[in-house]
Design a protein around this motif. Structure first.
Motif, mmCIF file in Angstrom:
data_model
loop_
_atom_site.group_PDB
_atom_site.id
_atom_site.type_symbol
_atom_site.label_atom_id
_atom_site.label_comp_id
_atom_site.label_asym_id
_atom_site.label_seq_id
_atom_site.Cartn_x
_atom_site.Cartn_y
_atom_site.Cartn_z
ATOM 1 N N PHE A 97 0.840 -1.205 0.000
ATOM 2 C CA PHE A 97 0.000 0.000 0.000
ATOM 3 C C PHE A 97 0.875 1.256 0.000
ATOM 4 O O PHE A 97 0.515 2.277 -0.580
ATOM 5 N N GLY A 115 -1.429 3.061 -2.398
ATOM 6 C CA GLY A 115 -2.763 2.490 -2.236
ATOM 7 C C GLY A 115 -3.611 3.272 -1.243
ATOM 8 O O GLY A 115 -4.686 2.798 -0.871
ATOM 9 N N THR A 128 -7.871 1.995 4.923
ATOM 10 C CA THR A 128 -6.707 1.133 4.696
ATOM 11 C C THR A 128 -6.603 -0.069 5.638
ATOM 12 O O THR A 128 -6.353 -1.185 5.167
ATOM 13 N N MET A 156 -9.048 -2.565 4.398
ATOM 14 C CA MET A 156 -8.618 -3.059 3.081
ATOM 15 C C MET A 156 -7.513 -4.109 3.248
ATOM 16 O O MET A 156 -7.528 -5.165 2.608
ATOM 17 N N CYS A 213 -13.662 2.542 -0.566
ATOM 18 C CA CYS A 213 -12.693 3.634 -0.514
ATOM 19 C C CYS A 213 -13.355 4.839 -1.170
ATOM 20 O O CYS A 213 -13.957 4.714 -2.220
ATOM 21 N N TYR A 216 -9.827 2.538 -6.584
ATOM 22 C CA TYR A 216 -9.445 1.140 -6.354
ATOM 23 C C TYR A 216 -8.236 0.697 -7.181
ATOM 24 O O TYR A 216 -7.619 -0.305 -6.882
ATOM 25 N N ILE A 219 -5.140 0.345 -5.191
ATOM 26 C CA ILE A 219 -5.346 -0.654 -4.139
ATOM 27 C C ILE A 219 -5.146 -2.053 -4.727
ATOM 28 O O ILE A 219 -4.479 -2.910 -4.135
#
Ligand SMILES: Cc1cc2nc3c(=O)[nH]c(=O)nc-3n(C[C@H](O)[C@H](O)[C@H](O)COP(=O)(O)OP(=O)(O)OC[C@H]3O[C@@H](n4cnc5c(N)ncnc54)[C@H](O)[C@@H]3O)c2cc1C
Lengths: 282, 155
Positions: B92, B97, B104, B107, B135, B140, B143
């Protein structure tokens, strides 16, 4: 946001849970909590006592039984979606469970909680009605079973009695030559079905010998569509579209996201696509 | 009424008395000071509160602390080992990300669960695996890149 106060009891067995239900009026059973906790946070439910049945291993798991498949009430959506037994003998149930919400929801939510809650946007009810599944209930006075088609009574209302626990669901063996499919038009935020269509088609010696279509999300309970016109028919796209257009319900559900008329329209379109997918798998 | 619970959080034993209505996310944040699990939507939709319970990704705003009795819980605080970031945390960072970072932790824990199940997911499988995590600023694309970066390093 948190629930109103309640007392928490954890049951170590089905018998203990049944005893606790008798002891505490207005108590609520909690399986995965993924419908009950949101309702309690919104204070739409304020049970004085919550009976946690989430650890009853006796109600978990998927096994072959009497030619069909038995799914314990506490089996999670994730376990149903990943089941080898269901992949071999009833893939449409695994397919529907795999489309529920998201991975986190599937890790906690259970089949028993899903059908006992009976949200009209739930994915499993139309599939279980399509498959002719039976729902098994236990009370202090004994066990009984009810056909899935009779289990769902109204919006969020089922045949589960106040003193009963749903123990398992039995899905009968599928016909040779049967194909089935579940397709959903999903609400982009919640993941629930706006409309979900479960269809099956059986083809034997090149001829359609059975067909079924059950649509969720258009009525308070799953709506079965009479598609018997397909039996003996050529299963062309046109024949399928005509059969699916028979979807009808007196009082379709409507909300700010989708009106009743729109849901019926989408139900016909998804019904057609689900039947075509079932035909292609037969 | 209170309920006694005993669980393992990031490898350490924890014992507590909680109100039955105490949500797991509040227990982690307020009682244990583990503020990595964020509270976003409070309606089980956004995934910012995702943690691992016995290895499975779970939204901790939709679970009672009492339900976690006996479980092993992992939060974002428990991922780094001996001061070294987990490959997902590294990913990330490397792949940008995150911007605000609010989603986060959730995620990363959802991605961690995904990679346990499927060590080399396709882009589509990553998007499907992260469907329960929303998000609202980064988008995305990065990510997904971050998860792919981690998948390569973890294999
Ligand atoms: C963000 C989110 C998205 C979701 N998306 C979808 C979706 O796309 N499709 C879908 O179908 N569902 C969806 N759901 C609902 C999900 O499938 C729930 O897990 C399910 O409806 C309830 O199962 P549960 O085990 O969590 O039940 P609980 O919440 O524990 O219980 C629900 C109700 O059933 C009763 N009950 C539970 N178990 C039993 C039993 N064994 N016997 C008798 N009564 C029982 C409880 O008393 C309660 O009234 C979603 C939920 C969330 C939070």
């Amino acid at each position: 946001m948190y629930p109103a106060q309640f007392d928490y009891r954890r049951a170590g067995s089905v018998d203990e849970a049944l005893g606790l239900l008798q002891e505490h009026e207005d108590a609520k059973l909690m399986a995965g909590g993924h419908s009950l906790i949101p309702m309690m946070k919104l204070r739409l439910a304020q049970p004085p006592v919550v009976i946690d049945i989430g650890r009853l291993d006796e109600l978990k798991g998927i096994s072959e039984a009497g030619g069909g498949v038995r799914v314990g009430a506490l089996t999670t959506h994730a376990d149903i979606a990943a089941s080898d037994i269901l992949a071999a003998s009833c893939p449409v149930l695994a397919e529907a469970a795999g489309h529920i919400g998201d991975a986190q929801v599937r890790n906690r939510g259970t089949i028993g909680g899903n059908i006992a809650h009976a949200d009209p946007g739930s994915d499993l009810p139309p599939v279980l009605v399509l498959l002719g599944a039976s729902v098994h209930l236990q009370s202090p006075s004994g066990a009984r079973s009810v056909a899935a088609a009779d289990f769902f009574q109204d919006l969020l209302m089922t045949d589960v009695g106040e003193d009963e626990i749903l123990t398992h669901v039995d899905v009968p063996a599928r016909n040779a030559g049967a194909g089935a499919a579940y397709l959903k038009f999903e609400h982009p935020a919640s993941g629930y079905a706006v409309v979900g269509a479960a269809a099956s088609v059986t083809v034997q010696h090149g001829r359609c010998t059975a067909a079924g279509l059950v649509v969720g999300g258009v009525g308070a309970v799953p709506t079965a569509v009479d598609v018997s016109s397909l039996i003996g028919a050529d299963l062309s796209d046109d024949a399928i579209a005509t059969a699916a257009s028979g979807l009808d319900t007196e009082d379709p559900l409507g909300d700010i996201f989708a009106s009743g008329d729109y849901r019926v329209h989408v139900g016909k379109v998804y019904g057609k696509r689900a039947l075509a997918a079932a035909r292609d798998r037969a | 009424m209170t309920v006694s619970i005993q669980l393992e959080v990031n490898g350490k034993p924890v014992q507590a008395e909680v109100e039955p209505r105490r949500l797991l996310v509040h227990f982690l944040r307020e009682d244990l000071g583990l503020t990595g699990a964020n509270i976003g939507c409070e309606t089980s939709l956004c995934g910012a509160c995702t943690i691992l319970v016995d290895g499975s990704a779970v939204k901790s705003c939709t679970m009672l602390a009492a339900q976690a009795d006996g479980a092993a819980v992992t939060t974002i605080e428990g991922l780094a080992r001996n001061g070294e970031l987990h490959p997902l945390q590294d990913g990330f960072w490397e792949k940008h990300g995150l911007q605000c970072g609010y989603c986060t932790p959730g995620m990363i824990l959802s991605a961690n669960y995904l990679l346990e199940q499927n060590p080399s997911p396709s882009d589509e499988e990553i998007r499907e695996g992260l469907k329960g995590n929303i998000c609202r600023c980064t988008g995305y694309h990065n990510i997904v890149e971050a998860v792919k970066y981690a998948a390569e390093r973890m294999s």
